[in-house]
Design a protein around this motif. Structure first.
Motif, PDB file in Angstrom:
ATOM      1  N   LYS A 188       1.033  -0.913   0.027  1.00 41.92           N
ATOM      2  CA  LYS A 188      -0.143   0.296   0.276  1.00 41.92           C
ATOM      3  C   LYS A 188       0.999   1.134  -0.573  1.00 41.92           C
ATOM      4  O   LYS A 188       2.057   1.389   0.628  1.00 41.92           O
ATOM      5  CB  LYS A 188      -1.211   0.066   1.183  1.00 41.92           C
ATOM      6  N   THR A 189       0.843   2.356  -0.680  1.00 45.25           N
ATOM      7  CA  THR A 189       1.061   3.727  -0.467  1.00 45.25           C
ATOM      8  C   THR A 189      -0.292   4.239  -0.256  1.00 45.25           C
ATOM      9  O   THR A 189      -0.840   4.251  -0.740  1.00 45.25           O
ATOM     10  CB  THR A 189       1.960   3.668  -2.188  1.00 45.25           C
ATOM     11  N   ALA A 190       0.681   5.567   0.153  1.00 49.45           N
ATOM     12  CA  ALA A 190      -0.673   6.443   0.583  1.00 49.45           C
ATOM     13  C   ALA A 190      -1.310   7.285  -0.213  1.00 49.45           C
ATOM     14  O   ALA A 190      -1.274   7.418  -1.550  1.00 49.45           O
ATOM     15  CB  ALA A 190       0.396   7.834   1.320  1.00 49.45           C
ATOM     16  N   GLY A 191      -2.307   8.275   0.241  1.00 50.20           N
ATOM     17  CA  GLY A 191      -3.446   8.429  -1.345  1.00 50.20           C
ATOM     18  C   GLY A 191      -3.005   9.846  -1.473  1.00 50.20           C
ATOM     19  O   GLY A 191      -3.591   9.998  -2.612  1.00 50.20           O
ATOM     20  N   SER A 192      -2.029  10.271  -1.198  1.00 50.16           N
ATOM     21  CA  SER A 192      -1.949  11.905  -1.948  1.00 50.16           C
ATOM     22  C   SER A 192      -0.249  12.301  -1.582  1.00 50.16           C
ATOM     23  O   SER A 192       0.552  11.177  -0.696  1.00 50.16           O
ATOM     24  CB  SER A 192      -2.454  13.045  -0.649  1.00 50.16           C
ATOM     25  N   ASP A 206       1.057  13.183   1.827  1.00 51.66           N
ATOM     26  CA  ASP A 206       1.098  12.046   3.192  1.00 51.66           C
ATOM     27  C   ASP A 206       2.192  10.964   2.610  1.00 51.66           C
ATOM     28  O   ASP A 206       2.914  11.165   2.167  1.00 51.66           O
ATOM     29  CB  ASP A 206      -0.103  10.701   2.778  1.00 51.66           C
ATOM     30  N   HIS A 265      -6.393   7.228   7.510  1.00 49.75           N
ATOM     31  CA  HIS A 265      -5.083   7.538   7.425  1.00 49.75           C
ATOM     32  C   HIS A 265      -4.659   6.200   6.332  1.00 49.75           C
ATOM     33  O   HIS A 265      -3.716   6.151   5.911  1.00 49.75           O
ATOM     34  CB  HIS A 265      -4.126   7.603   7.909  1.00 49.75           C
ATOM     35  N   GLY A 291      -6.121   5.274  -0.090  1.00 49.31           N
ATOM     36  CA  GLY A 291      -4.808   5.168  -0.830  1.00 49.31           C
ATOM     37  C   GLY A 291      -5.074   3.848  -1.786  1.00 49.31           C
ATOM     38  O   GLY A 291      -5.457   3.838  -2.047  1.00 49.31           O
ATOM     39  N   ARG A 292      -3.910   3.470  -2.353  1.00 45.66           N
ATOM     40  CA  ARG A 292      -3.691   2.697  -3.473  1.00 45.66           C
ATOM     41  C   ARG A 292      -3.609   1.169  -2.813  1.00 45.66           C
ATOM     42  O   ARG A 292      -1.830   1.026  -2.500  1.00 45.66           O
ATOM     43  CB  ARG A 292      -3.424   3.327  -5.055  1.00 45.66           C
ATOM     44  N   ARG A 342      -7.916   2.032  -6.426  1.00 45.98           N
ATOM     45  CA  ARG A 342      -7.401   2.363  -4.709  1.00 45.98           C
ATOM     46  C   ARG A 342      -8.764   2.878  -3.967  1.00 45.98           C
ATOM     47  O   ARG A 342     -10.281   3.143  -4.064  1.00 45.98           O
ATOM     48  CB  ARG A 342      -8.152   4.368  -6.145  1.00 45.98           C
ATOM     49  N   ASP A 372     -11.218   5.255  -0.720  1.00 40.46           N
ATOM     50  CA  ASP A 372     -11.280   6.149  -0.610  1.00 40.46           C
ATOM     51  C   ASP A 372     -12.326   6.015   0.752  1.00 40.46           C
ATOM     52  O   ASP A 372     -13.068   5.563   0.493  1.00 40.46           O
ATOM     53  CB  ASP A 372     -11.849   6.717  -1.177  1.00 40.46           C
TER      54      ASP A 372
END
Length: 958
Positions: free
Chosen positions: A76-80, A83, A103, A106-107, A125, A127
């Motif tokens: 997993k990586t952060a959404g923005s 982050d 938190h 993400g994707r 993704r 949300d």
């Protein structure tokens, strides 16, 4: 018939491009999701976006195909971009997060790999939707700020709430909804820099009617079922920002162990402010006691010192803050040094010369520090020949100097520096310094036998520097050959006896070390230093440390053991053994590896071979386990219609597998099959004989029957060679609803499940098919198109359709792909099936005056990039479901493609339902279907030649 599978494939390939398809396949993945997804109208549901409410359960499943069974990893990586990147891995097909938090959005990536081709990666993704309680803050225009909000003042009410998606705000005054323009004295706007995160209500030239209850409502329009949230603020002519008084001195000076009490009183503010206490940027001490407006710190210590602040807030104006600094009195780190006469070249103390004694202490607070001097226990006062000075008391640390001018014999004695704080309460620090004829500068030497110092890895070693002189100074140890921390983690290590003790020495600690004198507790002269060399001996590091080698009888092979590093490394001895039996010995002079060769493996040659490579520090060992065990079988999970039912209470299962590296050891003669119900202890076992050699990639099949519904079974498969049993592998067989008593393989999908039977969308086209039911479909804009129920007549049932409303354009395509199906895999006993016929059937609904075209294509693995059209229909077919059937004759693994093409307008929705693929020709195909057979004379001729060739070869064998 013992003709190999590979030979048959090679012969068949000579005929017009007919190829044999192996079962080994690189991984393919698809992400599906269950749990608590939100259906958001304005953001159409797609497979790659998953919207969920905070606090719900996220469940993502990675559907995988490929052989051998791929290994799955979730990351997993952060959404923005703002982050912090996160990387947490989960090795499982299903990723489950209970009570998901914002938190964790993400994707998410699912990666599958099995060693064939490149890893397959899919992402989705996530949300996370949420809405926090809104907060109203009140401000007065800066130029008119007063303690209270009187008439003819401008007031700003600011409402803000954290949310995803962006929040919408509304204001009410009492029961009256406020909007821009509804009241000339009210202005509503959003500051540009907040990007929709806040809404400000501006009350211009405050009027009597403006004193009222104001309600701010934050809404995300009920997405994910998140309700609106409101906050009420009462504006009166007494509304005011907070004011406070801190009833303590600043600073507060306390002795250790005392109890410190801080009192903060609210002196103004409406609504009533709330009080909080903070210390610098840290938390309050855990022993603190908070009660109303009082903070009590019992038994205060130096760690509790700092700036403490009382903060009052009521969301009106700016918070009020008052602070005080708590100082805890202390004395620590007393040190001294002796400075010889600077006007002479040598560092000795002699009669007639000047000598200075310096004393240093750290004090809190520094201005309270006091020094006094004693000589032989008696007070000493400053005079012309005994000059006492002290540095500025506000500068830390504090230093006092005693200068002895023209040293005389009568000046020899013990001088004591005494440090204390004004008003007492803290123990004094006393430092004794002896001045006599034996007071001499330090000197450092290293014993001859202590450098170079040779030790072995893992030992405890003591590095030693002999220090002479009086007084003896502190010795500082550090690395001399590199910038690296010492074993204790510091760049320098203090020693009071000149010894550096290192426990559990490692090879990285080898090198040169520097010992040098410190100016503290000794002479303030140029540091004396010496060098100690540490040599660490360690046994050879070798590779491979352990490896397993699988070999069949009579085969030659070699074993190799390589030295990576060793100290000393010039002459190394090696010794090869099988078990306890010595095989050979020798020396490595210039080489870094040794080999042992086995010309023909016999039964006595199986076992653990060891190679020990030695130096004076020890030995490194390579171990080779030579075994004739067969590798584990690899279960085939992509079997088409593996489960069937031919009796009411039992079911059958087609168990398929390949053999990993079948030629690595002797021929597999049989498999031991074990089976038991999950949760039970007893295994039922039987042997499955294998007559011929198994080829790499050959698919073996065994039918399990009389399995009790709906029980799950654990299956274990063990290969057997003349060496004995090989490695086992296990899997679980689960019962699932399958077609009742089908005489052939059959696939059926009615789209009732979210997984849509592993159908996939063609992302290269302009838009996607949509899964929907008549009960939830919005027909507000296109009432004269699309079905009013699924194929069975149920309004709750699901189907797939293309939505042709804007922004779709004429000619836009959407393609829906079935899962991949295998065709006639090789039978483990040598029989090859003839080219089968399958019936592909489905129901379609094509109603509306703008209906475009529905096409069906056959996509084969052997014909990459060449989809074959098998059925097509265009135009309005009426408001009813119709069935289409078509015969197909695939020659390799295949998929069916359903292509919907948008017509000239919005009344052109096309739907499909109940898709079926079954072995055998279609029965009574509907006359309205446009059927195109794939069984061309050329294809039939090719397979007739292949079959004839096999029969001829079989006859030759007899």
């Amino acid at each position: 018939m013992d003709i190999s599978f590979a030979v048959l494939c090679l012969l068949a390939a000579l005929f017009e491009g007919v190829f044999c398809q192996g079962v080994y396949a690189p991984p393919n993945v698809r992400i599906i999701h269950s749990g608590h997804a939100c259906n958001i109208e304005e953001e159409r549901y797609t497979e790659r976006v998953y919207t969920i409410r905070e606090g719900e359960t996220l469940e993502l499943t990675c559907l995988v195909s490929g052989h051998p069974r791929p290994q799955i990893r979730w990351t997993k990586t952060a959404g923005s971009a703002t982050d912090r990147i996160q990387d947490s891995s989960v090795f499982n097909e299903t990723l489950r997060i209970t009570r998901i938090q914002r938190h964790q959005g993400g994707r998410y990536y699912c990666k599958a790999e099995n060693g064939l081709g490149t890893p397959a990666i899919k992402s989705i993704r996530v949300d996370v939707y949420y809405l926090d309680d809104p907060i109203v803050t009140v401000h007065q225009s800066i130029g008119e700020a007063k303690e209270q909000f009187y008439y003819e003042r401008t007031v700003f009410l600011r409402c803000a709430a954290n949310s995803n998606p962006p929040v919408r705000y509304s204001w009410r005054r009492g029961r009256e909804f406020l909007s821009q323009g509804s009241d000339k004295g009210v202005e509503i706007y959003e500051p540009f820099f907040t990007q929709g995160e806040t809404k400000i209500l501006k009350l211009k030239n405050l009027r009597p009617q403006d004193y009222a209850n104001y309600t701010c409502t934050a809404s995300v329009r009920n997405v994910c079922g998140i309700p609106d949230k409101s906050v009420l603020f009462r504006l009166t002519n007494k509304t005011a920002s907070p004011t406070i008084k801190l009833l303590v001195e600043d600073p507060i000076v306390a002795n250790p162990g005392q109890t410190v009490i801080l009192v903060c009183i609210i002196s103004g503010g409406e609504p009533t402010p709330t009080l909080t206490w903070v210390r610098n940027t840290e938390e309050l001490p855990k022993k603190s006691i908070l009660k109303s407006d009082t903070l009590t710190i019992p038994a205060i210590s130096t760690e509790d010192a700092g700036v403490y602040s009382c903060v009052a807030s009521n969301n009106v104006g700016n918070p009020a803050k008052k602070s005080t600094n708590i100082v805890v009195r202390a004395l620590k780190k007393g040190r001294f040094w002796i400075t010889p006469d600077p006007y002479h070249n040598d560092d000795n103390i002699q009669i007639g010369r000047e000598v200075k004694i310096s004393c240093q202490v750290e004090a809190t607070p520094p201005e309270e520090l006091m020094f006094s001097w004693l000589k032989n226990g008696r007070p000493l006062r400053s005079s012309e020949r005994m000059v006492i000075t002290q540095t500025d008391p506000d500068v830390a640390p504090g230093i006092t100097n005693l200068d002895i001018i023209d040293l005389k014999f009568t000046d020899f004695g013990t001088y004591t520096c005494v440090a204390s704080l004004k008003n007492g309460g803290i123990p004094e620090i006393s430092i004794d310094v002896n001045i006599s004829s034996t007071t001499v500068p330090p000197n450092l030497t290293v014993p001859r036998e202590k450098s170079p110092l040779v030790t072995q890895e893992g030992d405890t070693v003591e590095l030693q520097c002999l220090v002479s002189g009086k007084p003896k100074p502190i010795i500082l140890w550090s690395h001399a050959d590199k910038e690296a921390p010492m074993p204790d983690g510091n760049m320098q290590t203090e020693s009071y006896d000149g010894v550096l003790r290192i426990v559990n020495v490692s090879r990285e600690m080898a090198g040169t070390y520097r010992c040098q004198t410190s100016q503290y507790n000794g002479f303030n002269v140029k540091p004396r230093e010496a060098i100690v060399e540490l040599i660490v001996l360690y046994p050879p590091a070798v590779e491979p440390v352990y490896t397993e080698i699988r070999q069949g009888l009579g085969r030659p092979f070699s074993l190799s053991c390589r030295v990576l590093r060793a100290h000393p490394s010039k002459v190394l001895d090696y010794e090869w053994k099988l078990g306890t039996r010595l095989l050979t010995v020798g020396q490595l002079d210039t080489r870094d590896e040794t080999e042992y060769h086995i010309r023909a493996l016999n039964r006595e040659g199986y076992g653990a071979y060891t190679c020990d490579i030695k130096n004076e520090a020890g030995a490194g060992r390579c171990t080779f386990l030579v075994t004739g065990k067969a590798y584990a079988p690899e279960f085939y999970y992509d079997t088409y219609s593996a489960l069937w039912q031919n009796k009411p209470r039992v079911y059958g299962f087609k168990l398929q597998w390949t053999q990993m590296n079948p030629n690595a050891v002797d021929r597999v003669m049989a498999y031991r099959l074990g089976i038991k119900q999950t949760g039970h202890q007893r295994w039922w076992e039987q042997e499955i004989p294998i007559e011929d050699n198994i080829q790499k990639g050959e698919l073996l099949t065994y039918n399990l029957t009389e399995l009790i519904k709906p029980e799950a079974y654990q299956v274990r498969l063990t290969p057997i060679t003349r060496f004995g049993e090989g490695d086992s592998t296990e899997r679980i067989i689960h019962f699932s609803c399958a077609p009742v008593n089908p005489p052939w393989s059959k696939f059926h999908c009615d789209f009732e499940e979210d997984t849509i039977c592993m159908f996939t969308q063609d992302k290269t086209e302009e838009f996607d098919w949509t899964r929907h039911s008549a009960a939830t479909r919005d027909t507000k804009y296109t009432p004269n198109t699309g079905p009013s129920s699924d194929r069975t007549g149920s309004k709750q049932g699901f189907y797939m359709y293309i939505e042709t409303s804007r922004p779709r354009l004429e000619g836009d395509k959407a393609r829906l792909l079935t899962p991949s199906f295998n065709v006639a895999p090789k039978n483990p006993y040598g029989n090859v099936a003839t080219n089968p016929t399958y019936c592909f059937s489905f129901y379609y609904h094509m109603y509306g005056k703008h209906i475009g075209t529905l096409n069906v294509y056959l996509r084969q693995k052997s014909q990459t990039g060449q989809d074959t059209s098998v059925w097509t229909l265009s135009g309005n077919q009426g408001d009813r479901w119709r069935q289409a059937r078509v015969n197909i004759n695939p020659t390799s693994s295949f998929q069916m493609v359903l292509e919907g093409i948008r017509g000239s307008g919005i009344e052109g929705d096309i739907a499909v339902d109940d898709v079926t693929i079954e072995e055998g020709e279609c029965q009574d195909p509907p006359p309205s279907s446009n059927i195109r057979s794939l069984a061309s004379p050329a294809a039939v001729h090719i397979w007739e030649l292949c079959l004839t060739l096999l029969l001829v070869l079989a006859g030759l064998r007899r």
